[in-house]
Motif scaffolding. Structure first.
Motif, PDB file in Angstrom:
ATOM      1  N   TYR A 274      41.317  36.890  37.908  1.00  0.00           N
ATOM      2  CA  TYR A 274      42.732  36.565  37.765  1.00  0.00           C
ATOM      3  C   TYR A 274      43.037  35.216  38.432  1.00  0.00           C
ATOM      4  O   TYR A 274      43.840  35.123  39.338  1.00  0.00           O
ATOM      5  CB  TYR A 274      43.596  37.668  38.382  1.00  0.00           C
ATOM      6  N   TYR A 286      40.351  38.173  32.020  1.00  0.00           N
ATOM      7  CA  TYR A 286      40.901  39.533  31.968  1.00  0.00           C
ATOM      8  C   TYR A 286      39.900  40.414  31.216  1.00  0.00           C
ATOM      9  O   TYR A 286      40.167  40.909  30.121  1.00  0.00           O
ATOM     10  CB  TYR A 286      42.258  39.523  31.260  1.00  0.00           C
ATOM     11  N   GLU A 289      40.427  44.322  30.764  1.00  0.00           N
ATOM     12  CA  GLU A 289      41.475  44.464  29.775  1.00  0.00           C
ATOM     13  C   GLU A 289      40.941  44.153  28.371  1.00  0.00           C
ATOM     14  O   GLU A 289      41.287  44.831  27.398  1.00  0.00           O
ATOM     15  CB  GLU A 289      42.645  43.543  30.112  1.00  0.00           C
ATOM     16  N   ARG A 305      47.595  44.087  31.583  1.00  0.00           N
ATOM     17  CA  ARG A 305      47.533  44.331  33.024  1.00  0.00           C
ATOM     18  C   ARG A 305      48.922  44.621  33.587  1.00  0.00           C
ATOM     19  O   ARG A 305      49.073  45.493  34.455  1.00  0.00           O
ATOM     20  CB  ARG A 305      46.923  43.128  33.737  1.00  0.00           C
ATOM     21  N   ARG A 306      49.926  43.901  33.113  1.00  0.00           N
ATOM     22  CA  ARG A 306      51.279  44.093  33.631  1.00  0.00           C
ATOM     23  C   ARG A 306      51.799  45.493  33.322  1.00  0.00           C
ATOM     24  O   ARG A 306      52.367  46.159  34.199  1.00  0.00           O
ATOM     25  CB  ARG A 306      52.210  43.043  33.014  1.00  0.00           C
ATOM     26  N   ASN A 309      49.322  48.355  35.075  1.00  0.00           N
ATOM     27  CA  ASN A 309      48.794  47.733  36.300  1.00  0.00           C
ATOM     28  C   ASN A 309      48.044  48.701  37.197  1.00  0.00           C
ATOM     29  O   ASN A 309      47.099  48.311  37.879  1.00  0.00           O
ATOM     30  CB  ASN A 309      49.924  47.051  37.080  1.00  0.00           C
ATOM     31  N   TYR A 312      44.311  48.679  36.617  1.00  0.00           N
ATOM     32  CA  TYR A 312      43.544  47.455  36.807  1.00  0.00           C
ATOM     33  C   TYR A 312      43.637  46.859  38.214  1.00  0.00           C
ATOM     34  O   TYR A 312      42.645  46.340  38.733  1.00  0.00           O
ATOM     35  CB  TYR A 312      43.976  46.395  35.778  1.00  0.00           C
ATOM     36  N   ASP A 313      44.795  46.921  38.827  1.00  0.00           N
ATOM     37  CA  ASP A 313      44.984  46.234  40.108  1.00  0.00           C
ATOM     38  C   ASP A 313      44.129  46.811  41.224  1.00  0.00           C
ATOM     39  O   ASP A 313      43.792  46.106  42.173  1.00  0.00           O
ATOM     40  CB  ASP A 313      46.457  46.266  40.517  1.00  0.00           C
TER      41      ASP A 313
END
Length: 361
Positions: A274, A286, A289, A305-306, A309, A312-313
């Motif tokens: 990122y 990404y 993703e 991702r948003r 999240n 992934y985060d």
């Protein structure tokens, strides 16, 4: 790199010390001996992305709005091909040191960007229909000076469908690479030689008969290279070709080759990045993703991702490809062997696919 202490563990056959274990594939297709330092063998026989995609889509069905092409891709490709041609034109007569610096920085970065345009187009994400994407990928391939787009598409789609599959996924280094490049100095050399391994490895591991698209790709590249030599000269052709080799070798943007699937955190086989170089690489950083949703263009991978999240985060990820290259070279526990391999296809399935010429032609 962001490391999470409670990262999930893969079930892998890893051997310590001088112990030797044998992994026997389905129906006896392969027998592999794993010794200390060799590949991570996934004993569960399933790559993680298909299942995670199902879970995420069930939770966030609105992600389907991002499925499909990015109409801006063709304009980006056209713009950067034009910039590349302008740069070689302006560098005519430049001192060798200026030429070399621009070859590494400008030509290297642009041509690597074009390899990632080819990547985007291999998934048919630049235009409606398979054929327009094929021709656009060949056009993006032109300033690289070396034909690659058509063959790349065939092998890359197999990498997605059969991630880590022994022999089929040629993104994984050979056993010889793991054996030979076993020191820091040799790993530096391996990074420099990545273009050679990336292009030649498939010919030794999983060769395919060329199709009409490979011949079209070669013909277009030869015609373009000939035009460059005719209009500007051989030095300018070398500016393009050397830019490709520099950009895919020991170069900041080439850090994604290592970052994507080399096991830096045991228990995880795909990693996202990122950082700012995503701006030059169609958001290929990404990567979790992308593997989860390879029918979503790079433009919308940040949206994945948003929206999802929490999936992934918390996974280990990167913020610097330069740091990835440094860690790969300096960490004695990481080498070309640091990849997850598996066997999922039965013998007859494997042979049938090879007889067809692969997943696609």
């Amino acid at each position: 790199m962001c490391r999470i202490n409670n990262a999930p563990e893969l079930s892998v056959a890893v051997v310590d010390g001088d112990a030797i274990s044998t992994l026997v594939a389905k129906d006896g297709r392969f027998t592999r001996q794993a010794t200390a330092g060799m590949f991570y063998w996934d004993a569960d026989h399933e790559e993680p992305h298909r299942r995670r995609k199902q879970v995420i889509l069930k939770q966030y069905p609105e992600l389907k709005q991002y499925f499909g092409i990015d109409t801006s891709t063709k304009y980006k490709v056209l713009f950067w091909v034009a910039v590349q041609l302008l740069s070689l034109h302006l560098l005519q007569g430049a001192p060798w040191y200026t030429w070399l610096f621009c070859c590494y920085t400008i030509s290297g970065a642009i041509n690597h960007m074009m390899t990632l345009a080819m990547h985007e187009l291999s998934h048919n994400l630049g235009a409606k229909g398979v054929t327009p994407n094929r021709f656009l990928a060949i056009f993006a391939n032109l300033p690289m000076g070396i034909p690659a787009a058509s063959s790349f598409k065939r092998y890359h789609l197999e990498h997605h469908k059969f991630q880590g599959e022994d022999i089929i996924d040629v993104d994984i280094p050979t056993e010889w690479e793991g054996w030979f490049f076993d020191s820091r100095a040799k790993k530096v050399l391996w990074c420099f030689l990545q273009p050679a391994f990336y292009s030649l490895r498939p010919l030794f591991v999983n060769p395919k008969q060329p199709t009409k698209w490979e011949f079209i790709n070669i013909a277009c590249t030869v015609a373009f290279d000939s035009a460059i030599v005719y209009v500007w000269g051989f030095r300018e052709l070398m500016y393009l070709v050397m830019g490709t080799l520099f950009g895919m070798g020991l170069h900041p943007v080439a850090g994604h080759f290592i970052a994507e699937h080399y096991v830096m955190n045991r228990g995880q086989e795909t990693y996202s990045y990122y950082g700012p170089l995503n701006w030059l690489t169609f958001n290929v950083g990404y990567h979790n993703e992308h593997h989860d949703f390879c029918n979503i263009s790079g433009k919308h991978l940040p949206d994945v991702r948003r929206v999802a999240n929490e999936h992934y985060d918390e996974m280990p990820h990167y913020h610097s490809w330069i740091k990835v290259i440094y860690d790969y070279i300096m960490d004695e526990g990481v080498s070309p062997y640091s990849r997850v391999k598996r066997v999922t296809l039965k013998e007859e399935e494997f042979e049938a696919m090879r007889a067809r010429g692969g997943l696609i032609k």
